[in-house]
Design an enzyme around this catalytic site. Structure first.
Site, PDB file in Angstrom:
ATOM      1  N   HIS A  31       6.940 -10.450   0.564  1.00 46.56           N
ATOM      2  CA  HIS A  31       8.081 -10.734  -0.302  1.00 46.56           C
ATOM      3  C   HIS A  31       9.382 -10.455   0.457  1.00 46.56           C
ATOM      4  CE1 HIS A  31       7.709  -6.417  -0.819  1.00 46.56           C
ATOM      5  NE2 HIS A  31       8.995  -6.429  -1.091  1.00 46.56           N
ATOM      6  N   MET A  41       2.547   2.569  12.608  1.00 49.97           N
ATOM      7  CA  MET A  41       3.019   1.422  13.401  1.00 49.97           C
ATOM      8  C   MET A  41       4.525   1.196  13.287  1.00 49.97           C
ATOM      9  SD  MET A  41      -0.057  -1.182  12.410  1.00 49.97           S
ATOM     10  CE  MET A  41      -1.766  -0.627  12.329  1.00 49.97           C
ATOM     11  N   SER A  42       5.265   2.214  12.927  1.00 52.04           N
ATOM     12  CA  SER A  42       6.708   2.004  12.730  1.00 52.04           C
ATOM     13  C   SER A  42       7.494   3.251  13.098  1.00 52.04           C
ATOM     14  CB  SER A  42       6.968   1.657  11.256  1.00 52.04           C
ATOM     15  OG  SER A  42       6.719   2.783  10.433  1.00 52.04           O
ATOM     16  N   TYR A  65       5.103  -5.270  15.781  1.00 55.39           N
ATOM     17  CA  TYR A  65       3.948  -6.171  15.871  1.00 55.39           C
ATOM     18  C   TYR A  65       4.191  -7.541  15.248  1.00 55.39           C
ATOM     19  CZ  TYR A  65       3.005  -4.449  11.105  1.00 55.39           C
ATOM     20  OH  TYR A  65       3.116  -4.114   9.784  1.00 55.39           O
ATOM     21  N   GLU A  66       5.308  -7.696  14.514  1.00 56.75           N
ATOM     22  CA  GLU A  66       5.538  -8.995  13.888  1.00 56.75           C
ATOM     23  C   GLU A  66       5.919 -10.045  14.920  1.00 56.75           C
ATOM     24  OE1 GLU A  66       7.976  -8.555  10.225  1.00 56.75           O
ATOM     25  OE2 GLU A  66       7.243  -6.495  10.308  1.00 56.75           O
ATOM     26  N   ASN A 119      -4.555   7.342   4.563  1.00 60.22           N
ATOM     27  CA  ASN A 119      -5.967   7.362   4.986  1.00 60.22           C
ATOM     28  C   ASN A 119      -6.156   8.384   6.098  1.00 60.22           C
ATOM     29  OD1 ASN A 119      -4.357   5.024   6.417  1.00 60.22           O
ATOM     30  ND2 ASN A 119      -5.924   5.671   7.876  1.00 60.22           N
ATOM     31  N   HIS A 145       8.561  -4.752  11.881  1.00 62.73           N
ATOM     32  CA  HIS A 145       7.748  -3.956  12.801  1.00 62.73           C
ATOM     33  C   HIS A 145       7.681  -4.659  14.152  1.00 62.73           C
ATOM     34  CE1 HIS A 145       6.368  -2.972   8.758  1.00 62.73           C
ATOM     35  NE2 HIS A 145       5.993  -1.795   9.230  1.00 62.73           N
ATOM     36  N   SER A 159       5.791   0.682   3.849  1.00 61.97           N
ATOM     37  CA  SER A 159       4.811  -0.110   3.093  1.00 61.97           C
ATOM     38  C   SER A 159       4.366   0.606   1.827  1.00 61.97           C
ATOM     39  CB  SER A 159       3.547  -0.358   3.917  1.00 61.97           C
ATOM     40  OG  SER A 159       3.854  -0.910   5.146  1.00 61.97           O
ATOM     41  N   HIS A 206      -5.376  -2.723   5.593  1.00 62.27           N
ATOM     42  CA  HIS A 206      -3.998  -2.791   5.099  1.00 62.27           C
ATOM     43  C   HIS A 206      -3.968  -2.737   3.571  1.00 62.27           C
ATOM     44  CE1 HIS A 206       0.224  -3.486   5.053  1.00 62.27           C
ATOM     45  NE2 HIS A 206       0.124  -4.640   4.440  1.00 62.27           N
ATOM     46  N   ALA A 261       4.027   4.699   5.922  1.00 63.90           N
ATOM     47  CA  ALA A 261       2.641   5.007   5.568  1.00 63.90           C
ATOM     48  C   ALA A 261       1.940   5.327   6.884  1.00 63.90           C
ATOM     49  CB  ALA A 261       1.998   3.798   4.906  1.00 63.90           C
TER      50      ALA A 261
HETATM   51  N1  HPA Z   1      -3.023   3.742  11.662  1.00 62.64           N
HETATM   52  C1  HPA Z   1      -1.875   3.094  11.894  1.00 62.64           C
HETATM   53  N2  HPA Z   1      -1.002   2.807  10.952  1.00 62.64           N
HETATM   54  C2  HPA Z   1      -1.297   3.184   9.696  1.00 62.64           C
HETATM   55  C3  HPA Z   1      -2.483   3.853   9.379  1.00 62.64           C
HETATM   56  C4  HPA Z   1      -3.400   4.154  10.434  1.00 62.64           C
HETATM   57  O1  HPA Z   1      -4.477   4.737  10.230  1.00 62.64           O
HETATM   58  N3  HPA Z   1      -2.466   4.078   8.047  1.00 62.64           N
HETATM   59  C5  HPA Z   1      -1.288   3.570   7.568  1.00 62.64           C
HETATM   60  N4  HPA Z   1      -0.583   3.024   8.565  1.00 62.64           N
END
Ligand code: HPA
Length: 267
Positions: free
Chosen positions: A59, A206-207, A83-84, A230, A81, A29, A242, A111
């Site tokens: 996209h 998440m990936s 979760y999709e 983050n 992913h 991402s 997100h 990410a």
């Molecule tokens: N948690 C899960 N997935 C993420 C995060 C997070 O804090 N930041 C970016 N992807």
């Protein structure tokens, strides 16, 4: 290897003029910029039956086949992913296609949230190992004995050494740590973050983990790098979202690009 993957690889070779592929790259991402700087051919996923449709940001991503720093690459500009649609093996076909195109190595990017106070947003981290905190596995249902994949050395030492050497040459700090896979799409609770910190994780996302498992199943050498967007839940006062992830990703992405370019040169 499925017949479908071989057929797709034939189709891709026709469109790219038989370009060789040595390394596959999966962009996470907000990390799509790299695909734009490749000299080569872009094929929209929508032209490749079985490839994931509209990615997280909405996209339609591309598969780009070409060269980066002289290295023949195939870049998956977006991933599916778990979760999709609840399918942990959603990336199996695209990874099989990379393998059918000739890829020997795979570099995954994502990410992630950080659980290490000194590794804040904008930092990058090579995965030394991972924890599958989801209980899911993309090889569930695979009927052959090949499903019993050893994972002790899943994150390739040689590829990681290349990434570290490239980071050093580019004067970029590349942390190393353990990534925990959380299914998403909701973010973690503070208690979950305390739990996975206690288990030894340094970053959460998440990936990537299902792709590492699939890559090892396919016999690809694999390395992965997280861009920290983050601090994980409860680790700072910042609100996790997100849109914040997407806004922060380009900061670390610039460092990641320098490291990847350096690692690919001569590979
Ligand atoms: N948690 C899960 N997935 C993420 C995060 C997070 O804090 N930041 C970016 N992807």
């Amino acid at each position: 290897m499925s017949r479908n993957a071989e057929e797709l690889a034939d189709h891709i070779r026709e469109r790219t003029g038989n370009t060789e592929v040595r390394v596959g790259l999966v962009l996470g991402s907000g990390l799509g910029h790299l695909a734009e700087s490749v000299t080569g051919t872009a094929i929209p996923y929508s032209d490749l039956p079985g490839f994931p449709h509209a990615g997280v940001s909405g996209h339609n991503p591309n598969l780009v086949v070409g060269t980066l720093e002289g290295c023949p690459v195939a870049i998956l500009g977006g991933r599916a992913h778990y979760y999709e649609k609840g399918d942990a093996a959603a990336m199996r076909l695209p990874l099989e296609v990379l393998k059918a195109l000739g890829a020997e190595s795979l570099i995954l990017t994502n990410a992630a949230g950080s659980m290490r106070p000194e590794m804040g947003p904008g930092e990058i981290m090579a995965l030394e190992d991972h924890i599958n905190f989801s209980g899911l596995n993309p090889l569930i249902g695979e009927p052959t004995d090949a499903r019993f994949v050893p994972m002790t050395d899943a994150h390739d030492e040689g590829l990681r050494a290349r990434l570290h050497a490239a980071a050093k040459a580019a004067e970029v700090t590349l942390h190393e740590g353990v990534y925990a896979w959380y299914s998403g799409p909701s973010f973690e609770t503070r208690a979950e973050i305390r739990a996975i910190r206690g288990l030894g994780a340094d970053a959460v996302g998440m990936s990537t983990v299902p792709e590492v498992i699939l890559a090892r199943f396919l016999g690809l050498r694999v390395a992965a790098v997280s861009v920290i967007t983050n601090m994980a839940a409860g680790m700072s006062d910042e609100r996790i979202s997100h849109s914040h992830t997407k806004a922060m990703a380009p900061i670390g992405a610039a460092k990641l690009e320098r490291v990847l370019r350096g690692a690919l040169a001569g590979l």
